[in-house]
Scaffold this motif. Structure first.
Motif, PDB file in Angstrom:
ATOM      1  N   ASP A  30      -9.521   4.896  -3.739  1.00  0.00           N
ATOM      2  CA  ASP A  30      -9.087   3.350  -3.211  1.00  0.00           C
ATOM      3  C   ASP A  30     -11.005   3.203  -3.208  1.00  0.00           C
ATOM      4  OD1 ASP A  30      -6.989   3.035  -1.377  1.00  0.00           O
ATOM      5  OD2 ASP A  30      -7.009   5.045  -0.475  1.00  0.00           O
TER       6      ASP A  30
ATOM      7  N   SER B 198       0.647  -1.028   0.041  1.00  0.00           N
ATOM      8  CA  SER B 198      -0.203  -0.074  -0.215  1.00  0.00           C
ATOM      9  C   SER B 198       1.159   1.570   0.024  1.00  0.00           C
ATOM     10  CB  SER B 198      -1.167   0.071   0.862  1.00  0.00           C
ATOM     11  OG  SER B 198      -1.647  -0.856   1.419  1.00  0.00           O
TER      12      SER B 198
ATOM     13  N   TYR C  85      -6.756   1.966  -6.627  1.00  0.00           N
ATOM     14  CA  TYR C  85      -6.167   0.523  -6.536  1.00  0.00           C
ATOM     15  C   TYR C  85      -7.326  -0.338  -4.984  1.00  0.00           C
ATOM     16  CZ  TYR C  85      -3.347  -1.197  -2.090  1.00  0.00           C
ATOM     17  OH  TYR C  85      -3.269  -2.203  -1.488  1.00  0.00           O
TER      18      TYR C  85
ATOM     19  N   ASP D 185      -6.912  -2.689  -2.157  1.00  0.00           N
ATOM     20  CA  ASP D 185      -6.229  -3.666  -1.347  1.00  0.00           C
ATOM     21  C   ASP D 185      -7.236  -5.139  -1.696  1.00  0.00           C
ATOM     22  OD1 ASP D 185      -4.774  -4.734   0.066  1.00  0.00           O
ATOM     23  OD2 ASP D 185      -5.262  -3.099   1.734  1.00  0.00           O
TER      24      ASP D 185
ATOM     25  N   ARG E 201       0.987   4.133  -3.103  1.00  0.00           N
ATOM     26  CA  ARG E 201       0.534   5.609  -2.707  1.00  0.00           C
ATOM     27  C   ARG E 201       1.719   6.398  -2.513  1.00  0.00           C
ATOM     28  NH1 ARG E 201      -2.689   2.505   0.824  1.00  0.00           N
ATOM     29  NH2 ARG E 201      -5.278   3.320   1.282  1.00  0.00           N
TER      30      ARG E 201
END
Length: 348
Positions: free
Chosen positions: A106, A50, A147, A149, A54
């Motif tokens: 995100d 992560s 993104y 996760d 970023r």
């Protein structure tokens, strides 16, 4: 909104990240050429996935967008502008613009399809005849990075939508006979831990690259990583200032590579060898061939060369093919030894 977020919350400098060269290279190449198709980063917990993602977003130069446009439309590139902006241009209207940081969006695990794609206010459309669109994350991510996760835990239906938008560059929302479309071109980055399950091979194949991240074993390197992180946590601004020169240097290299990319040449014989490798490995479809060609060109541009070399292909081909070799969903992803062996046989 993104600018405010980035100024209030310091981001760890990309050039301060120690190790994890495979992940960093995959991200840089996707930023140089977003048409590579994004990157899937699988690895152990606590390996900086992560943080690195970023950091690359924060490193990128600002982009020019059309004022009061909810889709981050480009002011002159037709492929990157909404239908409304195209209409304004055709009508000869002046298009005011301003600069924003590259969007870094995100996608939370519990997201719904409406949150991802956006929604149309049906009541307003029927009663007042006005198409009111509430943009989703695909609109906000246009010309930026999206993104996800723990992408391997995301609902397959949402992953399908994500990959369709990433490959087509458009998002279409249809409700009750009302249809709205907008550009949605972004670098899709997924990360996850293999222990929590893999993506289906059909979905995995749609990611341009697959980077494997392992916990660093070297004690001295581990100490270096821990000290670097502690320094940033203690005084983020001092750490950012320390790496400002290297950040600016890398940013300029990326801009130069983006501009140089269209003129990069890859010899026909090398294209044939890439396809020969894919054929020998029994890679389904042609995505492996296409992505390897693109990634090799992006690497040549990154290194400020005009021609793709055998070394370029060797540097990227495992990233591009590793996740395309699986036949059975229960198989594990080949670590690269099989690819390396065949690449060495064909390219030497």
């Amino acid at each position: 909104m993104n600018t405010i977020k980035n100024t209030t919350r310091p981001v760890f400098p990309f050039t301060a990240i120690v190790g994890q060269q495979e992940m960093k290279l995959a991200l840089i190449l996707n930023v140089i050429d977003p048409k590579i198709g994004g990157v899937m980063i699988m690895g152990d917990r606590g390996t900086g996935k992560s943080t690195t993602i970023r950091a690359i977003a924060d490193l990128l130069p600002e982009i020019e967008v059309v004022l009061d446009d909810m889709f981050n439309s480009h002011f002159s590139d037709y492929d990157l502008m909404s239908d409304l902006v195209k209409q304004q241009i055709q009508e000869g209207k002046k298009i005011p613009t301003y600069f924003i940081k590259v969007p870094m969006i995100d996608l939370p695990l519990g997201s719904t399809e409406d949150r991802l794609c956006g929604t149309i206010d049906i009541e307003k459309a029927l009663n007042e005849g006005i198409k009111t669109f509430e943009p989703g994350l695909l609109a906000k991510a246009h010309r930026g990075i999206l993104y996800v996760d723990e992408v391997n835990l995301l609902d397959d239906h949402l992953v399908d939508i994500l990959l369709d938008s990433a490959s087509s560059g458009w998002n279409i929302v249809e409700r009750e006979g009302i249809s709205i479309r907008h550009p949605s071109r972004f670098v899709l980055v997924g990360s996850g831990n293999p222990e929590e399950g893999e993506l289906r091979p059909q979905l995995l194949d749609r990611f341009g690259m697959h980077a494997e991240i392992r916990t660093v074993k070297d004690p001295s390197l581990r100490v270096q990583i821990v000290e670097q992180r502690a320094k940033f946590d203690q005084d983020p601004n001092a750490c950012i200032k320390e790496f400002q020169d290297s950040q600016n240097k890398l940013k300029n290299i990326i801009i130069l590579a983006q501009n140089k990319l269209p003129s990069i040449n890859i010899d026909y014989d090398l294209k044939v060898k890439i396809s020969q490798i894919c054929g020998t490995l029994n890679v389904d479809g042609l995505r492996g061939d296409i992505v390897t060609n693109r990634a090799a060109k992006a690497l040549a541009a990154y290194q400020n060369r005009d021609e793709v070399t055998i070394k370029d292909i060797k540097s990227v081909i495992t990233l591009c093919l590793r996740h395309r070799l699986r036949r059975d969903p229960l198989d594990t992803i080949d670590s690269g030894t099989k690819i390396t062996q065949i690449v060495n046989d064909i390219l030497n």
